[in-house]
Structures are given as structure tokens and as C-alpha cells.
Write an enzyme that holds these catalytic residues in place. Structure first.
Site, PDB file in Angstrom:
ATOM      1  N   GLU A  84     -26.042 -20.099  -1.710  1.00 14.86           N
ATOM      2  CA  GLU A  84     -26.797 -18.977  -2.260  1.00 14.86           C
ATOM      3  C   GLU A  84     -26.723 -18.992  -3.777  1.00 14.86           C
ATOM      4  O   GLU A  84     -25.801 -19.540  -4.356  1.00 14.86           O
ATOM      5  CB  GLU A  84     -26.222 -17.654  -1.729  1.00 14.86           C
ATOM      6  CG  GLU A  84     -26.366 -17.550  -0.219  1.00 14.86           C
ATOM      7  CD  GLU A  84     -25.850 -16.242   0.376  1.00 14.86           C
ATOM      8  OE1 GLU A  84     -26.359 -15.866   1.432  1.00 14.86           O
ATOM      9  OE2 GLU A  84     -24.951 -15.610  -0.203  1.00 14.86           O
ATOM     10  N   CYS A  97     -26.419 -16.822 -11.365  1.00 11.65           N
ATOM     11  CA  CYS A  97     -25.096 -17.113 -10.815  1.00 11.65           C
ATOM     12  C   CYS A  97     -25.285 -18.206  -9.756  1.00 11.65           C
ATOM     13  O   CYS A  97     -26.001 -17.997  -8.775  1.00 11.65           O
ATOM     14  CB  CYS A  97     -24.538 -15.830 -10.208  1.00 11.65           C
ATOM     15  SG  CYS A  97     -22.974 -16.055  -9.370  1.00 11.65           S
ATOM     16  N   CYS A 104     -16.238 -22.827   0.507  1.00 19.75           N
ATOM     17  CA  CYS A 104     -15.140 -23.029  -0.445  1.00 19.75           C
ATOM     18  C   CYS A 104     -13.851 -23.199   0.344  1.00 19.75           C
ATOM     19  O   CYS A 104     -13.641 -22.507   1.325  1.00 19.75           O
ATOM     20  CB  CYS A 104     -15.012 -21.805  -1.364  1.00 19.75           C
ATOM     21  SG  CYS A 104     -13.692 -21.960  -2.605  1.00 19.75           S
ATOM     22  N   CYS A 108      -9.358 -17.497  -0.817  1.00 16.18           N
ATOM     23  CA  CYS A 108      -8.894 -16.261  -1.447  1.00 16.18           C
ATOM     24  C   CYS A 108      -9.165 -15.131  -0.442  1.00 16.18           C
ATOM     25  O   CYS A 108     -10.240 -15.075   0.156  1.00 16.18           O
ATOM     26  CB  CYS A 108      -9.643 -15.993  -2.748  1.00 16.18           C
ATOM     27  SG  CYS A 108      -9.407 -17.281  -3.998  1.00 16.18           S
ATOM     28  N   CYS A 111     -12.371 -12.740  -0.625  1.00 15.18           N
ATOM     29  CA  CYS A 111     -13.678 -13.341  -0.885  1.00 15.18           C
ATOM     30  C   CYS A 111     -14.351 -13.786   0.409  1.00 15.18           C
ATOM     31  O   CYS A 111     -13.763 -14.493   1.220  1.00 15.18           O
ATOM     32  CB  CYS A 111     -13.501 -14.538  -1.822  1.00 15.18           C
ATOM     33  SG  CYS A 111     -15.038 -15.394  -2.179  1.00 15.18           S
ATOM     34  N   CYS A 328     -20.351 -10.469  -6.478  1.00 18.46           N
ATOM     35  CA  CYS A 328     -19.220 -11.396  -6.444  1.00 18.46           C
ATOM     36  C   CYS A 328     -18.483 -11.302  -5.128  1.00 18.46           C
ATOM     37  O   CYS A 328     -18.142 -10.222  -4.673  1.00 18.46           O
ATOM     38  CB  CYS A 328     -18.193 -11.030  -7.505  1.00 18.46           C
ATOM     39  SG  CYS A 328     -18.740 -11.290  -9.152  1.00 18.46           S
TER      40      CYS A 328
HETATM   41  N1  SAH Z   1     -14.104 -20.170  -7.386  1.00 17.24           N
HETATM   42  C1  SAH Z   1     -14.492 -19.614  -8.651  1.00 17.24           C
HETATM   43  C2  SAH Z   1     -15.918 -19.102  -8.714  1.00 17.24           C
HETATM   44  C3  SAH Z   1     -16.429 -18.271  -7.548  1.00 17.24           C
HETATM   45  S1  SAH Z   1     -15.866 -16.617  -7.335  1.00 17.24           S
HETATM   46  C4  SAH Z   1     -13.537 -18.524  -9.057  1.00 17.24           C
HETATM   47  O1  SAH Z   1     -12.668 -18.194  -8.265  1.00 17.24           O
HETATM   48  O2  SAH Z   1     -13.613 -18.065 -10.171  1.00 17.24           O
HETATM   49  C5  SAH Z   1     -16.599 -15.673  -8.605  1.00 17.24           C
HETATM   50  C6  SAH Z   1     -15.816 -14.399  -8.911  1.00 17.24           C
HETATM   51  O3  SAH Z   1     -15.955 -13.403  -7.882  1.00 17.24           O
HETATM   52  C7  SAH Z   1     -14.321 -14.656  -9.015  1.00 17.24           C
HETATM   53  O4  SAH Z   1     -13.780 -14.001 -10.119  1.00 17.24           O
HETATM   54  C8  SAH Z   1     -13.835 -14.074  -7.712  1.00 17.24           C
HETATM   55  O5  SAH Z   1     -12.481 -13.814  -7.757  1.00 17.24           O
HETATM   56  C9  SAH Z   1     -14.701 -12.858  -7.589  1.00 17.24           C
HETATM   57  N2  SAH Z   1     -14.699 -12.234  -6.261  1.00 17.24           N
HETATM   58  C10 SAH Z   1     -14.447 -12.820  -5.081  1.00 17.24           C
HETATM   59  N3  SAH Z   1     -14.519 -11.931  -4.069  1.00 17.24           N
HETATM   60  C11 SAH Z   1     -14.823 -10.751  -4.631  1.00 17.24           C
HETATM   61  C12 SAH Z   1     -15.076  -9.448  -4.100  1.00 17.24           C
HETATM   62  N4  SAH Z   1     -15.009  -9.202  -2.802  1.00 17.24           N
HETATM   63  N5  SAH Z   1     -15.391  -8.471  -4.968  1.00 17.24           N
HETATM   64  C13 SAH Z   1     -15.500  -8.735  -6.298  1.00 17.24           C
HETATM   65  N6  SAH Z   1     -15.288  -9.930  -6.845  1.00 17.24           N
HETATM   66  C14 SAH Z   1     -14.950 -10.936  -6.025  1.00 17.24           C
END
Ligand code: SAH
Length: 349
Positions: A84, A97, A104, A108, A111, A328
Site C-alpha cells: 500500500e 508515504c 515486514c 513490532c 503495528c 501509520c
Molecule cells: N519500519 C519503519 C517504517 C515503517 S513504520 C519504521 O519502523 O520506522 C512507520 C511509522 O509508523 C513508524 O514510526 C512506526 O513505529 C509507526 N507506527 C506503527 N504502528 C503504528 C500505529 N498503530 N499507530 C501509529 N504509528 C504506528
């Protein structure tokens, strides 16, 4: 899109070098969706190229627009992997973005993409193409130009370093799409070798670090990658990046109610980032299946105030497109698991 392949084919066919430039400029500046739009090329050549090396490789499978004007596109790669990309509007400027991987592997906990697991790395062309498709849609709706890119879609960019950097070089090529390098940000969950390599690149990209916790214990719970690269190594790599490039590191900190948002944690974060060289973006949690809750506004402002008291500049980032799951951490393709099952079934047959 695969520009090197197109260049090679044209050379093999004995076409003059300017033919490639016409294709390249038509695709990156003119945002052409296929060869039929490149009317400066002879019709026969357009037809042969379309058969030999299609200009676009990704199929758009869904398009949604949110109330705040955010556009989210779902794509499928030629071999069936979902991804996406999102275009957001902040006052006058537009930001895309983009995804670096389908899925991935870093898992995390907060996420949605992490819950998918890894499909595969995207190619340089598949990354650039997301921008060009979005830019075309925005332009055709009178939304102007996309001037900023963040590699914050699906995936960990530094696990796909060469393709991501190749895409950044293409997107910033003054003869092509021509973004300013400082308007392109790579966001990492803390993959140290990538930070080290980026510090040595001539291209002046921005670095964002998803930190989300001020100590290893808490961070390991939220981001398992911490076991591999603990904070001491991570912060050393960031300080070294700062020393070598003179550029700041933008720290992303997701505020989760009762998990990482106390004053004590703010003070600990300020100590961790002590001195200059960092800017903290506090980000609101966008609901996923993980079951966390975002911090209440009073806790957000108390956290920001504590950081500033500790000498660390902080701002609060509003979320875009959460009503269409474009924000995000919400990028996850519902069909991903089904697609994996389908591929397995096909392999058995
Ligand atoms: N892997 C990279 C880029 C993708 S995530 C990274 O970790 O930076 C992009 C951003 O979205 C990151 O800062 C991540 O921590 C954040 N993110 C992930 N899940 C989220 C959520 N549920 N709410 C808000 N931000 C989130």
C-alpha cells in the site's frame, strides 16, 4: 517500472540514446501511465516496448480517499504480493508515504504490518512506481505536486537497503521526478547497519528513527528488534550519523496510554537523547488489532513539556487518513494471508 531493462532493450534494438530519455522523462516528469501516452515515440516502437517491458508493473487493486483528503492505494506486484501507499495533504504541501517491503518481518507489537510477516522486498522500480502513480492521481485532481516522500509505509527500509537507496536516487534525479533529497525521509525501526551505511551516502536524505521507548526492557517488549540492536548501539549509530552528516535525526515516539507515556519515561527519553541532534515527533496511536490505547491529550502535553524541559525539541504529529486505515501502522492487507495460502496451494498442485 524497470528503467535499466528499458534502456538495455532500446540499445539492443539499435535505438538512439534520446529514445530512452524520452521514455524516462515521460514516465518520471510527465507521469505517463503507459507507452501510448508517449506520443513523441513512433507508434510501432511504443507497441514493441509495451510487449517487451511494460512501463508500469504494479496493479492498483483498490483506491480510497479519506475525509481529510488522504488517498490510499492498494497495489499488487506482478507475482501477487500486496502493498500500500498513501498521499497526505498538510496545508499546501503533499507527502507520499511509500512501502519498501510487502509486509515486514520485524513484528513490532503495535503495528498492523508487523502482524502480516514478510512477503518479499520490493524492487527499486516498484518503490518509485508507487510515487508516480500517486503523483498522477493527485495532479489529475488538481492537487498539485507531491514534494515530499517518507519511507514509512509497509516494511523496514534498511532490510532492503539497495533498492530503497536506488529508488531515492531515482526520485531525486533532477532529470527525472526531481524531489529535493532533504524532502525524502527514510524511517527505520532501528536497523543499525542501515544507519551506518546511510551516514556514508553522498545523498542528503533525512533519517527518522522509530524509538517508542527510552530503555531496552520496555523497547524489547514493543519492538523485538531491540534484542538484536540494543539502545546503546542504536544511539551510538545515530550520534555517529549526526557527526558525519551534520544532520539531525527525527525521532518518532508513539504514545501508548499507560505503557510508555509517563513523565518518568519522558525524562528518561530526554536523558537518552541529551544534547542536540534530535527532534522528537510524538505520534498518536492509530488503533490496530493489538489492543493498545492512545494517550489522552493531557498526557501528551505533559510528556512534550517534560522533553522540552530536558532540552529536547518535540512536536506532536496529527494523524492522517485513520478513517480509511491509511494511517501509520494501519497498512496491512487483509488478503495477505489468503494470498499466501493460495500460493501454497498452487505449489502443491
Ligand atoms: N519500519 C519503519 C517504517 C515503517 S513504520 C519504521 O519502523 O520506522 C512507520 C511509522 O509508523 C513508524 O514510526 C512506526 O513505529 C509507526 N507506527 C506503527 N504502528 C503504528 C500505529 N498503530 N499507530 C501509529 N504509528 C504506528
Amino acid at each position: 517500472m524497470h528503467f535499466e531493462k528499458i534502456r538495455t532493450i532500446l540499445a539492443e534494438w539499435g535505438e538512439p540514446a534520446y529514445r530512452f530519455r524520452q521514455v524516462y522523462e515521460g514516465a518520471t516528469r510527465g507521469l505517463a501511465a503507459d507507452y501510448s501516452e508517449l506520443t513523441s515515440l513512433p507508434a510501432a516502437l511504443r507497441g514493441r516496448l509495451a510487449d517487451a517491458a511494460p512501463l508500469r508493473e504494479l496493479e492498483v487493486t483498490d483506491e480510497r480517499e479519506s475525509r481529510d483528503g488522504t488517498i490510499k492505494l492498494a497495489f499488487r506486484t506482478g507475482d501477487g504480493f500486496p502493498l500500500e501507499a498513501v498521499a497526505m495533504r498538510h496545508r499546501s504541501h503533499r507527502t507520499a508515504c511509500l512501502s519498501s517491503q510487502s509486509g515486514c518481518p520485524l513484528a513490532c507489537t503495535f503495528c498492523a504490518t508487523g502482524a502480516m510477516g514478510l512477503g518479499r522486498n520490493l524492487t527499486e522500480g516498484e518503490i518509485v512506481e508507487q510515487l508516480l502513480v500517486l503523483a498522477r492521481i493527485v495532479r489529475d485532481r488538481g492537487g498539485g505536486r507531491i514534494g515530499n516522500v517518507v519511507m514509512m509505509g509497509m516494511g523496514e527500509p534498511f532490510l532492503n537497503y539497495d533498492a530503497v537507496l536506488g529508488a531515492c536516487r531515482l526520485m531525486t534525479d533532477p532529470a527525472g521526478h526531481g524531489l529535493g533529497a532533504r524532502h525524502v525521509a527514510i524511517s527505520t525501526a532501528g536497523w543499525v547497519p542501515g544507519i551506518e551505511r546511510l551516514a556514508a551516502e553522498p545523498l542528503q536524505l533525512r533519517l527518522a528513527l522509530s524509538l517508542h521507548a527510552p530503555n531496552d526492557e520496555l523497547r524489547t517488549q514493543l519492538m523485538p528488534v531491540t534484542k538484536r540492536y540494543p539502545l546503546e548501539r542504536l544511539m551510538a549509530a545515530c550520534r555517529d550519523y549526526r557527526a558525519r552528516t551534520g544532520r539531525r535525526v527525527f525521532v518518532e515516539y508513539l504514545l501508548l496510554e499507560g505503557v510508555n507515556d509517563s513523565r518518568r519515561e519522558a525524562a528518561e527519553l530526554a536523558r537518552l537523547l541529551g544534547g542536540e541532534g534530535f527532534h522528537v515527533n510524538l505520534i498518536a496511536y492509530n488503533p490496530t488489532a493489538a489492543g493498545y490505547r492512545g494517550s489522552a491529550p493531557e498526557r501528551v502535553s505533559a510528556f512534550a513539556a517534560e522533553l522540552r524541559r530536558g532540552g529536547v525539541p518535540a512536536s506532536y504529529r496529527r494523524s492522517h487518513g485513520s478513517d480509511i486505515e491509511a494511517a501509520c501502522g494501519q497498512l496491512a492487507v487483509k488478503g495477505a494471508a489468503a494470498r499466501r495460502r493460495e500460493l501454497r496451494r498452487a505449489a502443491v498442485r
